[in-house]
Design a protein around this motif. Sequence first.
Motif, PDB file in Angstrom:
ATOM      1  N   ALA A 226      37.942  40.368 -28.447  1.00 13.70           N
ATOM      2  CA  ALA A 226      37.523  40.936 -29.739  1.00 13.70           C
ATOM      3  C   ALA A 226      38.591  41.841 -30.363  1.00 13.70           C
ATOM      4  O   ALA A 226      38.647  41.990 -31.580  1.00 13.70           O
ATOM      5  CB  ALA A 226      36.214  41.708 -29.571  1.00 13.70           C
ATOM      6  N   TYR A 227      39.439  42.441 -29.515  1.00 10.85           N
ATOM      7  CA  TYR A 227      40.431  43.405 -30.021  1.00 10.85           C
ATOM      8  C   TYR A 227      41.867  42.893 -29.882  1.00 10.85           C
ATOM      9  O   TYR A 227      42.819  43.673 -29.980  1.00 10.85           O
ATOM     10  CB  TYR A 227      40.283  44.744 -29.274  1.00 10.85           C
ATOM     11  CG  TYR A 227      38.886  45.312 -29.425  1.00 10.85           C
ATOM     12  CD1 TYR A 227      38.536  46.030 -30.555  1.00 10.85           C
ATOM     13  CD2 TYR A 227      37.911  45.070 -28.458  1.00 10.85           C
ATOM     14  CE1 TYR A 227      37.243  46.509 -30.719  1.00 10.85           C
ATOM     15  CE2 TYR A 227      36.619  45.543 -28.607  1.00 10.85           C
ATOM     16  CZ  TYR A 227      36.296  46.265 -29.744  1.00 10.85           C
ATOM     17  OH  TYR A 227      35.017  46.730 -29.910  1.00 10.85           O
ATOM     18  N   ALA A 228      42.022  41.592 -29.646  1.00  9.55           N
ATOM     19  CA  ALA A 228      43.344  41.031 -29.343  1.00  9.55           C
ATOM     20  C   ALA A 228      44.397  41.374 -30.391  1.00  9.55           C
ATOM     21  O   ALA A 228      45.540  41.675 -30.060  1.00  9.55           O
ATOM     22  CB  ALA A 228      43.244  39.507 -29.213  1.00  9.55           C
ATOM     23  N   ARG A 253      36.499  35.410 -30.031  1.00  8.78           N
ATOM     24  CA  ARG A 253      37.152  36.274 -31.022  1.00  8.78           C
ATOM     25  C   ARG A 253      36.121  36.672 -32.076  1.00  8.78           C
ATOM     26  O   ARG A 253      35.095  36.008 -32.230  1.00  8.78           O
ATOM     27  CB  ARG A 253      38.301  35.520 -31.720  1.00  8.78           C
ATOM     28  CG  ARG A 253      39.476  35.182 -30.817  1.00  8.78           C
ATOM     29  CD  ARG A 253      40.291  36.403 -30.481  1.00  8.78           C
ATOM     30  NE  ARG A 253      41.478  36.067 -29.693  1.00  8.78           N
ATOM     31  CZ  ARG A 253      42.721  36.111 -30.165  1.00  8.78           C
ATOM     32  NH1 ARG A 253      42.953  36.455 -31.425  1.00  8.78           N
ATOM     33  NH2 ARG A 253      43.748  35.812 -29.391  1.00  8.78           N
ATOM     34  N   THR A 254      36.438  37.707 -32.833  1.00  6.62           N
ATOM     35  CA  THR A 254      35.503  38.160 -33.866  1.00  6.62           C
ATOM     36  C   THR A 254      36.233  38.508 -35.161  1.00  6.62           C
ATOM     37  O   THR A 254      37.416  38.864 -35.143  1.00  6.62           O
ATOM     38  CB  THR A 254      34.717  39.398 -33.384  1.00  6.62           C
ATOM     39  OG1 THR A 254      33.823  39.812 -34.411  1.00  6.62           O
ATOM     40  CG2 THR A 254      35.636  40.565 -33.040  1.00  6.62           C
ATOM     41  N   PHE A 255      35.529  38.412 -36.259  1.00  7.13           N
ATOM     42  CA  PHE A 255      36.037  38.885 -37.553  1.00  7.13           C
ATOM     43  C   PHE A 255      35.567  40.308 -37.855  1.00  7.13           C
ATOM     44  O   PHE A 255      35.829  40.839 -38.926  1.00  7.13           O
ATOM     45  CB  PHE A 255      35.609  37.922 -38.679  1.00  7.13           C
ATOM     46  CG  PHE A 255      36.374  36.634 -38.645  1.00  7.13           C
ATOM     47  CD1 PHE A 255      37.635  36.558 -39.218  1.00  7.13           C
ATOM     48  CD2 PHE A 255      35.859  35.513 -38.010  1.00  7.13           C
ATOM     49  CE1 PHE A 255      38.376  35.389 -39.169  1.00  7.13           C
ATOM     50  CE2 PHE A 255      36.589  34.333 -37.950  1.00  7.13           C
ATOM     51  CZ  PHE A 255      37.846  34.265 -38.525  1.00  7.13           C
ATOM     52  N   SER A 256      34.841  40.916 -36.890  1.00  2.00           N
ATOM     53  CA  SER A 256      34.237  42.232 -37.140  1.00  2.00           C
ATOM     54  C   SER A 256      35.186  43.399 -36.921  1.00  2.00           C
ATOM     55  O   SER A 256      34.909  44.506 -37.344  1.00  2.00           O
ATOM     56  CB  SER A 256      33.036  42.447 -36.222  1.00  2.00           C
ATOM     57  OG  SER A 256      32.096  41.431 -36.386  1.00  2.00           O
ATOM     58  N   LYS A 257      36.287  43.184 -36.219  1.00  2.00           N
ATOM     59  CA  LYS A 257      37.117  44.310 -35.843  1.00  2.00           C
ATOM     60  C   LYS A 257      38.331  44.369 -36.764  1.00  2.00           C
ATOM     61  O   LYS A 257      38.197  44.827 -37.881  1.00  2.00           O
ATOM     62  CB  LYS A 257      37.454  44.216 -34.349  1.00  2.00           C
ATOM     63  CG  LYS A 257      36.182  44.101 -33.469  1.00  2.00           C
ATOM     64  CD  LYS A 257      35.364  45.371 -33.421  1.00  2.00           C
ATOM     65  CE  LYS A 257      33.905  45.207 -33.031  1.00  2.00           C
ATOM     66  NZ  LYS A 257      33.609  44.686 -31.718  1.00  2.00           N
ATOM     67  N   ILE A 258      39.496  43.873 -36.376  1.00  2.00           N
ATOM     68  CA  ILE A 258      40.670  44.091 -37.240  1.00  2.00           C
ATOM     69  C   ILE A 258      40.500  43.432 -38.611  1.00  2.00           C
ATOM     70  O   ILE A 258      41.016  43.922 -39.615  1.00  2.00           O
ATOM     71  CB  ILE A 258      41.986  43.636 -36.565  1.00  2.00           C
ATOM     72  CG1 ILE A 258      43.161  44.464 -37.126  1.00  2.00           C
ATOM     73  CG2 ILE A 258      42.239  42.130 -36.768  1.00  2.00           C
ATOM     74  CD1 ILE A 258      44.430  44.381 -36.299  1.00  2.00           C
TER      75      ILE A 258
HETATM   76  C1  LIG Z   1      32.471  44.313 -31.142  1.00  2.00           C
HETATM   77  C2  LIG Z   1      32.557  43.395 -29.988  1.00  2.00           C
HETATM   78  C3  LIG Z   1      32.082  42.081 -30.060  1.00  2.00           C
HETATM   79  C4  LIG Z   1      31.196  41.543 -31.098  1.00  2.00           C
HETATM   80  O1  LIG Z   1      31.357  41.520 -32.287  1.00  2.00           O
HETATM   81  P1  LIG Z   1      30.584  40.668 -33.365  1.00  2.00           P
HETATM   82  O2  LIG Z   1      30.446  41.648 -34.451  1.00  2.00           O
HETATM   83  O3  LIG Z   1      29.281  40.190 -32.820  1.00  2.00           O
HETATM   84  O4  LIG Z   1      31.513  39.547 -33.643  1.00  2.00           O
HETATM   85  C5  LIG Z   1      32.236  41.257 -28.978  1.00  2.00           C
HETATM   86  N1  LIG Z   1      32.826  41.683 -27.857  1.00  2.00           N
HETATM   87  C6  LIG Z   1      33.288  42.917 -27.753  1.00  2.00           C
HETATM   88  C7  LIG Z   1      33.932  43.329 -26.489  1.00  2.00           C
HETATM   89  C8  LIG Z   1      33.152  43.817 -28.800  1.00  2.00           C
HETATM   90  O5  LIG Z   1      33.569  45.070 -28.652  1.00  2.00           O
END
Ligand SMILES: *Cc1c(COP(=O)(O)O)cnc(C)c1O
Length: 395
Positions: A226-228, A253-258
């Motif tokens: 998620a933070y790659a 992977r996520t679009f929620s972080k960076i």
């Molecule tokens: C924030 C986070 C996610 C999830 O994020 P989504 O908003 O559901 O995409 C997944 N794994 C980890 C380790 C996270 O910190």
Amino acid sequence: MSDRKSHSIDPEAIATPGIRGLSPYIPGRNAEQLREEFGIHDWIALASNENPYGPSPRVVRALNEFDATVGRYPDGAGTELRQTIAQYHNEGIVGRNPSGHSNTAITPNQITLGNGSDDVLALIGRVFADANSSVVFSQHSFAMYPIVTQSVGARAIEVAAKDYGHDLSAMLGVLQDNTKENTVQPVQLVFIANPNNPTGTCVFDEELTAFLDAVPANVMVVIDQAYAEYIEQDDYSDCAAWLSEYGNLIVTRTFSKIHGLAGLRCGYAVSSVSVADLLNRVRGPFNVNSIAMKAATVAITDAQYIAQCREANNSGLQQLIDGFAELGLDYVPSKGNFILVDVGRDAQPIFEQLLSQGIIVRPVGNYGLPNHLRITVGTPEENVAVLAGLKYCLN
Ligand SMILES: *Cc1c(COP(=O)(O)O)cnc(C)c1O
């Protein structure tokens, strides 16, 4: 009179055992909820590891142009986004081979989209675990792993952490003892958050590939990256580069972080084609909405914005670390966009005092870390404010 029995129904008794024993995920406190409770309008929200700068201006422009096509169902296959994601990974991994591992190109049919990566994690749980299996994850790791495990009725095996992070050799020991042949509930799935949330610890390529080399082939390994994008180091790779070697690997992977799109809910898995096919069987046909897919497609191609946010995060982390040193506080070195600080006493009252000052951080007592707070890296001004808030609370 009808003899309907609705008054005597106990839905709890009908629910599956896994769901009966489940406590829901506790999200970070949300500024909108708090506005009324505290009468504070402008909150400093550092509780959920969001990008303090939000999405790239290109994404905002694309969102503003979004039109009446919302009257139509989205492309259930997510064709454009999956192609863009595959290309994004291939730009990083094809022709580069820092870890000495093979680097075959990713194809769109290896990508499974989710309504946030939480959705993807739940799909993985449904496909690979049930009451006849066990799921392994680390102590002090992401709270969704036990929830996913419990919700499918599987047995959870939590492995003690080492220096707040994953003890991969201890985890390996559990996996090697629990293959299908010798237990009633064999381990079929392992979750590894790398970097780990909430501790910010990270395992690097050499250790991780040695682990993957030794994991029994009938255990699926999820590496949650998620933070790659916050890490730029030669010894930290995009694990999707290793998929041609490990058929049991799933990278999320996520679009929620960076990428700054937490509110739109979009994430994905990269896996072998056969694993993607399995995940696709349980995926809701329209699990990602059209606006999220559009925004994600633009976000992932804005390399300049991603790099800019990574740099801002690096200096923000340093700012927090310098501040902790001044306050004499210990912290866990972090590779993410957040950091775990040890306040040296029960952190819950400090969390509440910070709230009364309009600052939201994350208490992590539910992760077995009662004296720590997890603080998301904010803008320079927000970092100053949270450090001042901590100073005030601790005096
Ligand atoms: C924030 C986070 C996610 C999830 O994020 P989504 O908003 O559901 O995409 C997944 N794994 C980890 C380790 C996270 O910190």
